[in-house]
Design a protein around this motif. Structure first.
Motif, PDB file in Angstrom:
ATOM      1  N   GLY A 256      -1.829   4.630 -15.152  1.00 22.67           N
ATOM      2  CA  GLY A 256      -2.130   5.937 -14.566  1.00 22.67           C
ATOM      3  C   GLY A 256      -1.135   6.315 -13.481  1.00 22.67           C
ATOM      4  N   HIS A 257      -0.719   5.335 -12.688  1.00 20.14           N
ATOM      5  CA  HIS A 257       0.309   5.567 -11.667  1.00 20.14           C
ATOM      6  C   HIS A 257       1.598   6.061 -12.313  1.00 20.14           C
ATOM      7  N   GLN A 258       1.980   5.455 -13.424  1.00 23.20           N
ATOM      8  CA  GLN A 258       3.202   5.861 -14.118  1.00 23.20           C
ATOM      9  C   GLN A 258       3.070   7.271 -14.690  1.00 23.20           C
ATOM     10  N   VAL A 259       1.936   7.570 -15.306  1.00 26.21           N
ATOM     11  CA  VAL A 259       1.728   8.897 -15.893  1.00 26.21           C
ATOM     12  C   VAL A 259       1.820   9.969 -14.808  1.00 26.21           C
ATOM     13  N   PHE A 260       1.181   9.721 -13.674  1.00 19.47           N
ATOM     14  CA  PHE A 260       1.215  10.690 -12.579  1.00 19.47           C
ATOM     15  C   PHE A 260       2.641  10.990 -12.153  1.00 19.47           C
TER      16      PHE A 260
ATOM     17  N   VAL B 221       4.831  13.055 -14.644  1.00 20.34           N
ATOM     18  CA  VAL B 221       4.545  14.491 -14.549  1.00 20.34           C
ATOM     19  C   VAL B 221       5.120  15.070 -13.263  1.00 20.34           C
ATOM     20  N   ALA B 222       4.886  14.386 -12.128  1.00 22.29           N
ATOM     21  CA  ALA B 222       5.344  14.906 -10.839  1.00 22.29           C
ATOM     22  C   ALA B 222       6.867  15.000 -10.783  1.00 22.29           C
ATOM     23  N   LEU B 223       7.553  13.979 -11.275  1.00 24.99           N
ATOM     24  CA  LEU B 223       9.017  13.983 -11.213  1.00 24.99           C
ATOM     25  C   LEU B 223       9.617  15.017 -12.154  1.00 24.99           C
ATOM     26  N   PHE B 224       9.009  15.205 -13.335  1.00 23.53           N
ATOM     27  CA  PHE B 224       9.539  16.208 -14.252  1.00 23.53           C
ATOM     28  C   PHE B 224       9.342  17.608 -13.684  1.00 23.53           C
TER      29      PHE B 224
ATOM     30  N   PHE C  41       0.830  -1.206   0.000  1.00 21.24           N
ATOM     31  CA  PHE C  41       0.000   0.000   0.000  1.00 21.24           C
ATOM     32  C   PHE C  41       0.863   1.254   0.000  1.00 21.24           C
ATOM     33  N   VAL C  42       1.898   1.256   0.843  1.00 20.14           N
ATOM     34  CA  VAL C  42       2.780   2.423   0.940  1.00 20.14           C
ATOM     35  C   VAL C  42       3.604   2.584  -0.338  1.00 20.14           C
ATOM     36  N   LEU C  43       4.155   1.497  -0.857  1.00 18.17           N
ATOM     37  CA  LEU C  43       5.039   1.564  -2.019  1.00 18.17           C
ATOM     38  C   LEU C  43       4.334   2.089  -3.260  1.00 18.17           C
ATOM     39  N   TRP C  44       3.060   1.747  -3.425  1.00 17.14           N
ATOM     40  CA  TRP C  44       2.358   2.205  -4.622  1.00 17.14           C
ATOM     41  C   TRP C  44       1.988   3.683  -4.549  1.00 17.14           C
ATOM     42  N   PHE C  45       2.325   4.342  -3.440  1.00 13.30           N
ATOM     43  CA  PHE C  45       2.211   5.794  -3.367  1.00 13.30           C
ATOM     44  C   PHE C  45       3.545   6.456  -3.703  1.00 13.30           C
ATOM     45  N   THR C  46       4.519   5.662  -4.093  1.00 13.11           N
ATOM     46  CA  THR C  46       5.830   6.181  -4.497  1.00 13.11           C
ATOM     47  C   THR C  46       6.039   5.880  -5.983  1.00 13.11           C
ATOM     48  N   PRO C  47       7.037   6.490  -6.607  1.00  8.83           N
ATOM     49  CA  PRO C  47       7.271   6.233  -8.036  1.00  8.83           C
ATOM     50  C   PRO C  47       7.963   4.906  -8.326  1.00  8.83           C
ATOM     51  N   PHE C  48       8.514   4.262  -7.318  1.00  6.27           N
ATOM     52  CA  PHE C  48       9.359   3.088  -7.555  1.00  6.27           C
ATOM     53  C   PHE C  48       8.670   1.950  -8.305  1.00  6.27           C
ATOM     54  N   PRO C  49       7.440   1.552  -7.952  1.00  2.00           N
ATOM     55  CA  PRO C  49       6.819   0.438  -8.684  1.00  2.00           C
ATOM     56  C   PRO C  49       6.642   0.704 -10.175  1.00  2.00           C
TER      57      PRO C  49
END
Length: 240
Positions: A211-215, A218-221, A182-190
């Motif tokens: 959708g997780h990847q797209v978010f 954008v956030a990291l850029f 649950f915690v990890l999927w709130f981070t970009p790593f997965p």
């Protein structure tokens, strides 16, 4: 390239042996929804993605910051972040042929393998490209930290060790306790390794993964652009 591919294959055999032994110890022959075919596919696709997304070892920008050569890059009429991203996509396209395909072929030819359904192929390609961009976004922030640290080798080392586990390369993230997933999927790593693999083998919700990847792309850029904007205020050039 040949040496790297051979190394990937050797480590793929070792990882597969360990995970298949874990499956054999399970009464059902499955762990967290992974059977033999899914586990084999996970291992060999992960070995291919390893170099495709570059989990560690990317210190080119950090080296240029330490040497001062980054000043030349900042003078050029381009956006440094986007220029490096384009270069990374070109590198990934080359690695797709030389480092991603060979391990997958080894796994598919020698062991039970789970291919995606036809409609998942284009989604996997999109997910793989997004994985490169997520990885680039994180690596860019790690490299930019050199503007403040001057020597970020410690950060690079910690990032390399942590990423292997948190992105799902060492073991599938579904093997983790529920709270950790649950915690990890709130981070970009997965989104770097586990996401593309889930899309490939049909594990988990398809569009939620993308959708997780797209978010995070954008956030990291945006985070990288802000960090670079603040970092260049610290650049001091002597002479010239």
């Amino acid at each position: 390239m040949l040496a790297g591919s051979a190394t990937n294959v050797v480590f793929g055999l070792l990882r597969m042996a360990v995970l298949l032994a874990a499956l054999e110890s399970s009464p059902s022959g499955r762990i967290a929804g992974y059977d033999v075919a899914a586990t084999v596919t996970y291992v060999w696709l992960g070995q291919g993605l390893l170099s495709f997304v570059v989990l560690w070892g990317d210190t080119a920008l950090a080296d240029r910051i330490r040497s001062g050569d980054v000043v030349v890059d900042l003078y050029r009429p381009w956006d440094l972040q986007w220029a490096l991203a384009a270069e990374d996509l070109g590198r990934a396209a080359y690695c797709a042929v030389t480092r991603l395909v060979p391990p997958v072929l080894v796994g598919a030819l020698l062991f039970p393998f789970r291919w995606p359904t036809p409609e998942r192929w284009p989604v996997f390609v999109v997910s793989a490209v997004l994985a490169v961009l997520v990885s680039f976004g994180m690596r860019f922030l790690v490299n930019v930290s050199t503007f403040w640290l001057m020597d970020n080798r410690g950060v690079v080392a910690l990032y390399g060790v942590g990423t292997s586990i948190l992105c799902g390369l060492t073991v599938p993230l579904d093997f983790f306790p529920e709270w950790a997933r649950f915690v990890l999927w709130f981070t970009p790593f997965p989104g770097v390794v586990q996401g593309p693999i889930d899309v490939f083998i049909g594990h988990g919700p398809l569009w939620t993964t993308v959708g997780h990847q797209v978010f995070w792309v954008v956030a990291l850029f945006l985070g990288g652009k802000l960090a670079l904007a603040r970092a260049v205020r610290r650049v001091v050039v002597q002479g010239g």
